[in-house]
Enzyme design. Sequence first.
Site, PDB file in Angstrom:
ATOM      1  CG  ASN A  13      46.440  25.990  15.343  1.00 27.85           C
ATOM      2  OD1 ASN A  13      45.979  26.563  16.326  1.00 27.85           O
ATOM      3  ND2 ASN A  13      47.736  25.802  15.194  1.00 27.85           N
ATOM      4  CB  SER A  29      52.887  22.551  18.612  1.00 24.98           C
ATOM      5  OG  SER A  29      53.376  23.814  18.245  1.00 24.98           O
ATOM      6  N   GLY A  30      51.510  23.725  16.101  1.00 24.67           N
ATOM      7  CA  GLY A  30      51.791  24.083  14.724  1.00 24.67           C
ATOM      8  C   GLY A  30      53.279  24.211  14.455  1.00 24.67           C
ATOM      9  CG  ASP A  80      48.445  25.418  21.177  1.00 26.13           C
ATOM     10  OD1 ASP A  80      49.123  25.240  20.147  1.00 26.13           O
ATOM     11  OD2 ASP A  80      48.180  26.547  21.644  1.00 26.13           O
ATOM     12  CB  ILE A  81      53.451  25.238  22.254  1.00 27.24           C
ATOM     13  CG1 ILE A  81      53.879  23.760  22.218  1.00 27.24           C
ATOM     14  CG2 ILE A  81      54.566  26.079  22.902  1.00 27.24           C
ATOM     15  CD1 ILE A  81      55.144  23.493  21.418  1.00 27.24           C
ATOM     16  CG  ASP A  82      53.496  29.415  20.492  1.00 23.73           C
ATOM     17  OD1 ASP A  82      54.439  29.823  21.171  1.00 23.73           O
ATOM     18  OD2 ASP A  82      53.638  28.707  19.476  1.00 23.73           O
TER      19      ASP A  82
END
Length: 257
Positions: A210, A43-44, A8-10
């Site tokens: 998520n 990622s979203g 994931d990123i954030d």
Amino acid sequence: MIKAVFFDIDGTLVSFKTHRVPDSTKRAIAILRAKGIRVLIASGRQLLAINNLEDLQFDGYVTLNGGYCIVGEQVIYKHSMPSEDMVSLVRYMEEQESFPCIFVHENAFYINYTNERTNEIFRLLNFPQPPVLPLREAAEGEVFQLVAFFTKEQEKAIMAAMPHCEATRWNPLFSDVIPKGSSKQVGVDKMLDYFGISLEESMAFGDGGNDVLMLKHVGIGVAMGNAEDEVKLAADYVTDSVDEGGIEKALRHFGVI
């Protein structure tokens, strides 16, 4: 043996405090790549909105919470929002209540209007502010995801207007709305199939709601120390926070690097 690692990123790769990837994480990714392990994003964000990974290189991108998967220039999977749900949402926003909403298209994204809540999120995530368009223009064409700034209390009524979609929330100010059947879990499967890697040979890191399905699904699911409680419960292992070198520590813990 782990052959693919999804990030994931954030809040996972990138710190909410510094908006940067820690040096320890850069080191760890360099070692993974040197060992021939696939390093992948989950990622979203839309690819155009991934603006915070500096010069790091990745083998593929699971974007839009699994709805759009890319390797190099090749789109290996995409799943857009049902048109009837988009028509119903626009009608709801015009007749019932309006709220800021980012409409994410294949190669662009637009927002119908901004307010204090949207600006707070743009600052938190160092997110590029989308161009503002009138609602019907923003919603026109093929849409892959919504970043919808409604509250948990508003969610039930709004999602009733979109029966073929679902909301996944990792911040109290907004939800990512995606078509049913999309998730990071699905995106992981598409990417592993493409590279010929088994699920047991995969690992993933995440911190938000998520990420839950993905962490439960892969061979080893790791929650960051800054993750929400539901994410930690879904994971096989809880590491330190992004700012405390959690990624490098977990990879060393499992002997991957």
